[in-house]
Design a protein around this motif. Structure first.
Motif, PDB file in Angstrom:
ATOM      1  N   SER A  80       0.328  -1.480  -0.191  1.00  0.00           N
ATOM      2  CA  SER A  80       0.362  -0.277  -0.123  1.00  0.00           C
ATOM      3  C   SER A  80       0.932   1.085   0.343  1.00  0.00           C
ATOM      4  O   SER A  80       2.298   0.926   1.186  1.00  0.00           O
ATOM      5  CB  SER A  80      -0.807  -0.143   1.082  1.00  0.00           C
ATOM      6  OG  SER A  80      -1.904  -0.935   1.448  1.00  0.00           O
ATOM      7  N   VAL A 108      -8.580   3.779   3.794  1.00  0.00           N
ATOM      8  CA  VAL A 108      -7.561   3.428   4.610  1.00  0.00           C
ATOM      9  C   VAL A 108      -7.993   3.911   6.003  1.00  0.00           C
ATOM     10  O   VAL A 108      -8.816   5.498   6.391  1.00  0.00           O
ATOM     11  CB  VAL A 108      -6.269   3.961   4.702  1.00  0.00           C
ATOM     12  CG1 VAL A 108      -5.965   2.617   5.939  1.00  0.00           C
ATOM     13  CG2 VAL A 108      -5.275   3.179   3.653  1.00  0.00           C
ATOM     14  N   TYR A 114      -0.124   1.845   6.895  1.00  0.00           N
ATOM     15  CA  TYR A 114      -0.214   1.456   5.090  1.00  0.00           C
ATOM     16  C   TYR A 114      -0.244  -0.243   5.179  1.00  0.00           C
ATOM     17  O   TYR A 114      -0.291  -1.188   4.116  1.00  0.00           O
ATOM     18  CB  TYR A 114       0.466   2.068   4.538  1.00  0.00           C
ATOM     19  CG  TYR A 114      -0.487   3.545   3.945  1.00  0.00           C
ATOM     20  CD1 TYR A 114      -0.973   3.672   3.624  1.00  0.00           C
ATOM     21  CD2 TYR A 114       1.110   4.737   4.281  1.00  0.00           C
ATOM     22  CE1 TYR A 114      -2.299   5.004   3.778  1.00  0.00           C
ATOM     23  CE2 TYR A 114       0.237   5.961   4.218  1.00  0.00           C
ATOM     24  CZ  TYR A 114      -1.234   6.060   3.910  1.00  0.00           C
ATOM     25  OH  TYR A 114      -1.821   6.953   3.404  1.00  0.00           O
ATOM     26  N   HIS A 150      -2.874  -2.131   6.838  1.00  0.00           N
ATOM     27  CA  HIS A 150      -3.937  -1.243   5.230  1.00  0.00           C
ATOM     28  C   HIS A 150      -3.604  -3.094   4.466  1.00  0.00           C
ATOM     29  O   HIS A 150      -4.505  -3.834   4.190  1.00  0.00           O
ATOM     30  CB  HIS A 150      -3.908  -0.868   4.820  1.00  0.00           C
ATOM     31  CG  HIS A 150      -5.014  -0.784   3.943  1.00  0.00           C
ATOM     32  ND1 HIS A 150      -3.947  -0.563   2.647  1.00  0.00           N
ATOM     33  CD2 HIS A 150      -5.602  -0.726   3.273  1.00  0.00           C
ATOM     34  CE1 HIS A 150      -5.261  -0.847   1.754  1.00  0.00           C
ATOM     35  NE2 HIS A 150      -6.637  -0.274   2.187  1.00  0.00           N
TER      36      HIS A 150
END
Length: 682
Positions: A447, A513, A583, A586
């Motif tokens: 990500s 997100v 991230y 995620h």
């Protein structure tokens, strides 16, 4: 003429703005003498005051300085307020009443002359200068006319990003750069808010940090007045519903040196005695040439509303509210009475404790429990920050790499995947990472931050090219909804302006997100877990020194006006490590690691026993080499180490054909093109 002499001789207080109208007497607030001296000193370019209420900052310092400059030393001056309402209130309730009753100013600024373009409410013109009131949420105001003197009232409430053009205070300070140091004067004054987030606290910490030291009338020793030295009797026979057994009327101040008790009158004598010393009561505790900082609380005040009895009552009310779960009154007491920033308890371990939890292994090596790699990338204007994390059973995870790639992220070649910072990033994304068991693992999901409007187009171009080469990367940005899930499938492509089109179906989609929930999980839960097991986060002992500091750079603070608590970055801190971890989480959730059963993890282990699939993967063992911008040259702590790879070498700018396809990504089948039977018949 000094500022104190001018205020004694010329300044008058209006009945509209003061409980004691008439001739201004600085002896009532003697701590201002040191502030006046700093404003008079041409060697001091910046004056900062972190203050409580009732310490005469506006009347005794700011208005006096403005009045003297208009009268004796006119120049261009700009005063910035957080909001339009605050600037109008200052003009009506403070500035105009001062001009009305001060003859030397009333003759220069005709405030009651109507329809005069030189006498607008927010712009006062006088010979050889002007006074302008601006607001922090208007970019035209803070980026307009240069001025040698700028002032900021309540910096903590100022706009930190005015219309996406930058910090309002920084933009205002830029207005003074064309003037010599001896003419420049930047004046900050305000009440602090939350510890680590307060702008005035940050400014004070960057100053020489002066404190006001009173002199004990009994022992002659000096110290700073502190709330913990205020005592009162707590043995009332009948309990009060708010105060309990406390008796606020018995409040006294205790000298920490000799233990003598002071009432309000004796306390103020200690304040006045300090102001008569050569240093006027102020003692610098740090070195910062050209920046004078003052810290002052309400305990110095002789005003009736600041008597110790009343302050104790206010404190007891705040304590009772805190016991009921409401800390807003205690925050107000610490900020407005003590003049100190309020420290929010995050519950996170101290940095030293977190550092001790580092595990003895090398970066670029995946630990035995890590079976799936997910990567998070944060994009800044001059660098890419990257976290490579390996995930295992129960979402236990091990940091494989935290570092940064420096360079201009806006520069891309004909092939977005090669050259510069993007070519170096490609190497880290497509390369393999050696597992402790001997296998080589590649990133399953990636990500990358695309939320910055200045860099989003560059990120989109990179992601489109990467996906076309089989790299499993997702463009992502933080969701506005505080309740958004950490991972959710995107609804529409950024390439489409309407639904039900091919662009909407096949174009680039940006993933939202749930940063709030991700930080709740990381900061509110997982960083507090020690040892091994589900949910634990591990990092190698030699991780860059700023990793843990950046990881803990945000605190969940109460919203304004009783709003929802939100994660907020501490003033002056960097948080790229936390963003990349968000991230990476995620990316891992997109691979559904939180839903994996034991059968899934056994399948991941089986993949590691098939080295034949990974024989051509270049194994990454160090950061790719990139050319650092001049401002980072020689800064080894910021990454950018020499490249070192095992197996087939990875060049800085590999040709498109050299980029290996990802083994876990299935390419879509070739599109079938139907032929019209009508054309066939023709």
């Amino acid at each position: 003429m000094t500022l104190t002499s001018w205020s004694r001789r010329f300044r008058r207080l209006s009945a509209k703005a003061s409980a004691k109208p008439g001739k201004y007497n600085p002896e009532l607030t003697p701590w201002v003498f040191g502030m006046h001296a700093a404003l008079d000193d041409p060697e001091i370019q910046k004056v900062v005051c972190m203050k409580s209420a009732q310490v005469a900052w506006t009347d005794g310092v700011l208005l006096n300085y403005i009045g003297k400059r208009i009268h004796l030393d006119p120049c261009a001056m700009i005063v910035m307020f957080p909001k339009l309402k605050a600037s109008k209130k200052f003009n009506i309730e403070k500035f105009e009443p001062m001009v009305e009753v001060t003859p030397e100013l009333a003759g220069i600024i005709p405030i009651h002359k109507g329809r005069d373009k030189n006498n607008l409410w927010d712009h006062k013109t006088f010979p050889r200068g002007f006074l302008k009131f601006v607001t922090s949420n208007a970019p035209d105001d803070v980026k307009s006319t240069p001025a040698p003197v700028v002032m900021v009232e309540e910096p903590d409430d100022a706009n930190t990003n005015v219309k996406d053009q930058g910090d309002s205070i920084t933009l205002l300070e830029e207005r003074t750069k064309s003037y010599s140091d001896r003419r420049r004067k930047v004046i900050f004054g305000g009440t602090p808010t939350l510890d680590g987030f307060s702008r005035i606290q940050q400014a004070y910490q960057s100053s020489d940090q002066r404190v006001f030291l009173v002199v004990c009338p009994d022992c002659g020793e000096r110290h700073e007045l502190a709330w913990e030295n205020v005592l009162w009797d707590k043995s009332a026979p009948i309990a009060h519903e708010v105060y309990g057994h406390a008796q606020p009327e018995t409040a006294r101040y205790v000298c920490p040196h000799c233990g003598s008790l002071w009432d309000d009158a004796k306390k103020f004598r200690a304040v006045r005695r300090a102001a008569q010393l050569p240093d006027m009561g102020w003692s610098a505790t740090a070195s910062s040439p050209g920046v004078a900082g003052f810290r002052i609380g309400e305990l110095v005040s002789p005003f009736p509303g600041s008597r110790m009895e009343l302050l104790v009552r206010k404190f007891l009310v705040a304590e009772q509210a805190l016991r009921m779960g409401d800390d807003s009154k205690l925050r107000s007491f610490v900020n407005n009475t003590e003049g100190r920033p309020y420290k929010v308890r995050s519950g996170l371990p101290e940095l030293e404790k977190l550092a001790e939890r580092g595990v003895d292994y090398e970066p670029f090596i995946v630990q035995a429990g890590g079976l799936l790699i997910a990567i998070g990338v944060d994009v800044q204007h001059n660098r890419l920050a990257i976290t490579v994390r390996a995930w295992g059973r129960g979402e236990e995870s091990w940091l494989v790499l935290w570092d940064e790639i420096f360079g201009n992220v806006l520069e891309q070649g004909a092939d977005p995947l090669t050259g510069g910072v993007w070519g170096a990033l490609t190497q880290l994304l497509v390369g393999g990472y050696r597992h402790a068991g001997g296998a080589v693992l590649r990133a399953r999901k990636i990500s990358i931050d695309s939320g910055d409007g200045n860099t989003s187009d560059v990120v989109y171009r990179y992601v489109r090219a990467a996906v076309a080469r089989g790299i499993p990367i997702m463009a992502a940005k933080g969701a506005r909804d505080a309740n958004a899930e950490i991972f959710a499938a995107p609804k529409q492509s950024v390439d489409a302006n309407q639904e039900n089109t091919k662009a909407a179906k096949y174009g680039l989609k940006v993933y939202q997100v749930g940063t709030g929930k991700a930080k709740d999980l990381i900061l509110g839960n997982r960083l507090k877990l020690e040892g091994d097991g589900p949910g634990r986060m591990h990092w190698y002992r030699g991780v860059r020194a700023d990793y843990l500091r950046q990881l803990t750079s945000e605190v969940k603070v109460p919203g304004r006006m009783g709003g929802r608590p939100m994660w907020q970055k501490k003033a002056g801190e960097r948080n790229e490590a936390l963003d990349t971890e968000v991230y990476a989480l995620h990316a891992a959730r997109s691979a559904k690691v939180h839903l994996f059963t034991e059968a899934h993890w056994l399948a991941e282990q089986a993949r590691q026993l098939q080295p034949g699939l990974f024989e051509t993967i270049p194994v990454i063992s160090a950061m790719p080499e990139t050319e650092k911008p001049p401002e980072f040259a020689g800064d080894g702590a910021d990454g950018g180490t020499q490249a070192a790879v095992e197996g087939p070498p990875v060049t800085a700018s590999p040709p498109p054909a050299a980029l290996p396809s990802h083994p876990q990504v299935r390419r879509p089948p070739p599109r079938r093109i139907g032929r019209s039977s009508y054309l066939k018949g023709r």
